[in-house]
Write a protein that holds these residues in place. Structure first.
Motif, PDB file in Angstrom:
ATOM      1  N   MET A   1     -38.322 -20.288 -45.522  1.00  0.00           N
ATOM      2  CA  MET A   1     -37.495 -20.357 -46.067  1.00  0.00           C
ATOM      3  C   MET A   1     -36.706 -22.383 -45.574  1.00  0.00           C
ATOM      4  O   MET A   1     -36.368 -22.407 -44.831  1.00  0.00           O
ATOM      5  N   GLU A   2     -36.751 -23.512 -46.858  1.00  0.00           N
ATOM      6  CA  GLU A   2     -36.770 -24.587 -47.075  1.00  0.00           C
ATOM      7  C   GLU A   2     -35.656 -24.793 -47.816  1.00  0.00           C
ATOM      8  O   GLU A   2     -35.328 -25.042 -49.174  1.00  0.00           O
ATOM      9  N   ILE A   3     -34.498 -25.404 -47.302  1.00  0.00           N
ATOM     10  CA  ILE A   3     -33.447 -26.117 -47.707  1.00  0.00           C
ATOM     11  C   ILE A   3     -32.852 -27.313 -47.120  1.00  0.00           C
ATOM     12  O   ILE A   3     -32.699 -27.875 -46.666  1.00  0.00           O
ATOM     13  N   ALA A   4     -32.906 -27.996 -48.401  1.00  0.00           N
ATOM     14  CA  ALA A   4     -32.457 -29.790 -48.773  1.00  0.00           C
ATOM     15  C   ALA A   4     -30.776 -30.040 -48.111  1.00  0.00           C
ATOM     16  O   ALA A   4     -30.291 -29.193 -49.090  1.00  0.00           O
ATOM     17  N   VAL A   5     -30.358 -30.401 -47.638  1.00  0.00           N
ATOM     18  CA  VAL A   5     -28.390 -30.798 -47.697  1.00  0.00           C
ATOM     19  C   VAL A   5     -28.770 -32.253 -48.150  1.00  0.00           C
ATOM     20  O   VAL A   5     -29.404 -33.097 -46.811  1.00  0.00           O
ATOM     21  N   ASN A   6     -27.461 -32.095 -48.808  1.00  0.00           N
ATOM     22  CA  ASN A   6     -27.637 -34.274 -49.309  1.00  0.00           C
ATOM     23  C   ASN A   6     -25.894 -34.513 -48.300  1.00  0.00           C
ATOM     24  O   ASN A   6     -25.944 -35.870 -48.235  1.00  0.00           O
ATOM     25  N   ASN A   7     -25.069 -33.432 -47.514  1.00  0.00           N
ATOM     26  CA  ASN A   7     -24.211 -34.194 -47.117  1.00  0.00           C
ATOM     27  C   ASN A   7     -23.174 -32.740 -46.337  1.00  0.00           C
ATOM     28  O   ASN A   7     -23.683 -31.384 -46.540  1.00  0.00           O
ATOM     29  N   LEU A   8     -22.519 -32.923 -45.341  1.00  0.00           N
ATOM     30  CA  LEU A   8     -22.067 -31.651 -44.397  1.00  0.00           C
ATOM     31  C   LEU A   8     -21.151 -30.662 -45.812  1.00  0.00           C
ATOM     32  O   LEU A   8     -21.091 -29.457 -45.773  1.00  0.00           O
ATOM     33  N   SER A   9     -20.668 -30.887 -46.961  1.00  0.00           N
ATOM     34  CA  SER A   9     -19.917 -30.264 -47.685  1.00  0.00           C
ATOM     35  C   SER A   9     -20.833 -28.396 -47.642  1.00  0.00           C
ATOM     36  O   SER A   9     -20.780 -27.919 -48.592  1.00  0.00           O
ATOM     37  N   ASP A  10     -22.415 -29.338 -47.916  1.00  0.00           N
ATOM     38  CA  ASP A  10     -23.547 -28.452 -47.980  1.00  0.00           C
ATOM     39  C   ASP A  10     -23.519 -27.040 -46.973  1.00  0.00           C
ATOM     40  O   ASP A  10     -24.250 -26.426 -47.242  1.00  0.00           O
ATOM     41  N   LEU A  11     -22.776 -27.637 -45.911  1.00  0.00           N
ATOM     42  CA  LEU A  11     -23.338 -26.635 -44.686  1.00  0.00           C
ATOM     43  C   LEU A  11     -22.658 -24.954 -44.874  1.00  0.00           C
ATOM     44  O   LEU A  11     -24.028 -24.349 -44.936  1.00  0.00           O
ATOM     45  N   PRO A  12     -21.361 -25.163 -45.393  1.00  0.00           N
ATOM     46  CA  PRO A  12     -21.294 -23.268 -45.747  1.00  0.00           C
ATOM     47  C   PRO A  12     -22.222 -22.542 -46.807  1.00  0.00           C
ATOM     48  O   PRO A  12     -22.076 -21.381 -46.617  1.00  0.00           O
ATOM     49  N   ALA A  13     -23.189 -23.301 -47.462  1.00  0.00           N
ATOM     50  CA  ALA A  13     -23.905 -22.646 -48.417  1.00  0.00           C
ATOM     51  C   ALA A  13     -24.727 -22.135 -47.544  1.00  0.00           C
ATOM     52  O   ALA A  13     -25.468 -20.814 -47.979  1.00  0.00           O
ATOM     53  N   VAL A  14     -25.595 -23.152 -46.495  1.00  0.00           N
ATOM     54  CA  VAL A  14     -27.106 -23.315 -46.780  1.00  0.00           C
ATOM     55  C   VAL A  14     -26.955 -21.708 -45.201  1.00  0.00           C
ATOM     56  O   VAL A  14     -27.402 -21.087 -44.957  1.00  0.00           O
ATOM     57  N   ALA A  15     -24.857 -21.714 -43.540  1.00  0.00           N
ATOM     58  CA  ALA A  15     -24.568 -21.067 -43.623  1.00  0.00           C
ATOM     59  C   ALA A  15     -24.558 -19.882 -43.991  1.00  0.00           C
ATOM     60  O   ALA A  15     -25.527 -18.762 -43.066  1.00  0.00           O
ATOM     61  N   ALA A  16     -24.451 -19.883 -44.964  1.00  0.00           N
ATOM     62  CA  ALA A  16     -24.284 -18.170 -45.575  1.00  0.00           C
ATOM     63  C   ALA A  16     -25.771 -17.583 -46.538  1.00  0.00           C
ATOM     64  O   ALA A  16     -25.787 -16.535 -46.083  1.00  0.00           O
ATOM     65  N   GLN A  17     -26.024 -18.930 -46.161  1.00  0.00           N
ATOM     66  CA  GLN A  17     -27.740 -18.674 -46.579  1.00  0.00           C
ATOM     67  C   GLN A  17     -29.071 -18.049 -45.762  1.00  0.00           C
ATOM     68  O   GLN A  17     -29.611 -16.689 -45.783  1.00  0.00           O
ATOM     69  N   LEU A  18     -28.480 -18.640 -44.381  1.00  0.00           N
ATOM     70  CA  LEU A  18     -28.596 -18.579 -43.024  1.00  0.00           C
ATOM     71  C   LEU A  18     -28.355 -16.696 -42.587  1.00  0.00           C
ATOM     72  O   LEU A  18     -29.481 -16.055 -42.144  1.00  0.00           O
ATOM     73  N   LEU A  19     -27.366 -16.218 -42.773  1.00  0.00           N
ATOM     74  CA  LEU A  19     -27.094 -15.046 -42.285  1.00  0.00           C
ATOM     75  C   LEU A  19     -27.642 -13.901 -43.191  1.00  0.00           C
ATOM     76  O   LEU A  19     -28.019 -13.111 -42.907  1.00  0.00           O
ATOM     77  N   ALA A  20     -27.877 -14.159 -44.236  1.00  0.00           N
ATOM     78  CA  ALA A  20     -28.464 -13.355 -45.306  1.00  0.00           C
ATOM     79  C   ALA A  20     -29.809 -13.377 -45.440  1.00  0.00           C
ATOM     80  O   ALA A  20     -30.272 -11.904 -44.939  1.00  0.00           O
ATOM     81  N   PHE A  21     -30.203 -14.109 -44.181  1.00  0.00           N
ATOM     82  CA  PHE A  21     -32.019 -13.958 -44.685  1.00  0.00           C
ATOM     83  C   PHE A  21     -32.026 -13.345 -42.963  1.00  0.00           C
ATOM     84  O   PHE A  21     -33.054 -12.684 -42.690  1.00  0.00           O
ATOM     85  N   ALA A  22     -31.240 -14.013 -42.460  1.00  0.00           N
ATOM     86  CA  ALA A  22     -31.319 -13.034 -41.265  1.00  0.00           C
ATOM     87  C   ALA A  22     -31.461 -11.358 -40.993  1.00  0.00           C
ATOM     88  O   ALA A  22     -31.707 -10.642 -40.475  1.00  0.00           O
TER      89      ALA A  22
END
Length: 138
Positions: A1-22
């Motif tokens: 799974m690949e996710i592009a992040v453009n600023n720090l405000s994107d990180l909570p959504a990425v973290a939630a996706q990582l938790l779901a992925f795990a």
């Protein structure tokens, strides 16, 4: 799974996706160059895990422990270990195999000690503000 992040405000959504992925996996390694944002992301990931403590880099202590809604969270930074014996002296087995969530920075310093299965998060620097996150199950 690949996710592009453009600023720090994107990180909570990425973290939630990582938790779901795990899913049920509880061992996470974080790979990226110095300054890629591993610790910054881990701080956000800990918030998603339900950690209420202040999360800081364990650069000198090697491991920090936090309580979360999902059980104990252990944040490792192996950057400064001089040899593998330091990980043995730390009692890495109790952490890695004790059922808690392990977040491991600089895993290449303890490759031979890592469990057979874990979630790898690779963070690639695109430019000063942009990063690409790749999640994989190993």
């Amino acid at each position: 799974m690949e996710i592009a992040v453009n600023n720090l405000s994107d990180l909570p959504a990425v973290a939630a996706q990582l938790l779901a992925f795990a899913g049920e996996d509880r061992i996470f390694i974080f790979d990226g160059d110095m300054g890629a944002g591993k610790t910054t992301f881990i701080k956000i990931f800990c918030q998603v895990l339900g950690v209420h403590d202040v999360v800081s880099s364990p650069t000198y202590s090697i491991v920090n422990e936090y309580d979360s809604a999902n059980g104990p969270v252990y944040h490792f930074d192996f950057y400064r270990i001089k040899d593998i014996q330091e990980a043995f002296d730390l009692g890495y087995e109790e952490y890695f195999y004790g059922g808690g969530i392990c977040l491991i920075e600089w895993p290449e310093r303890v490759t031979e000690l890592l469990p057979d299965h874990f979630i790898k998060t690779a963070i690639t620097i695109v430019d000063e503000n942009r990063r690409v996150f790749n999640f994989s199950k190993v």
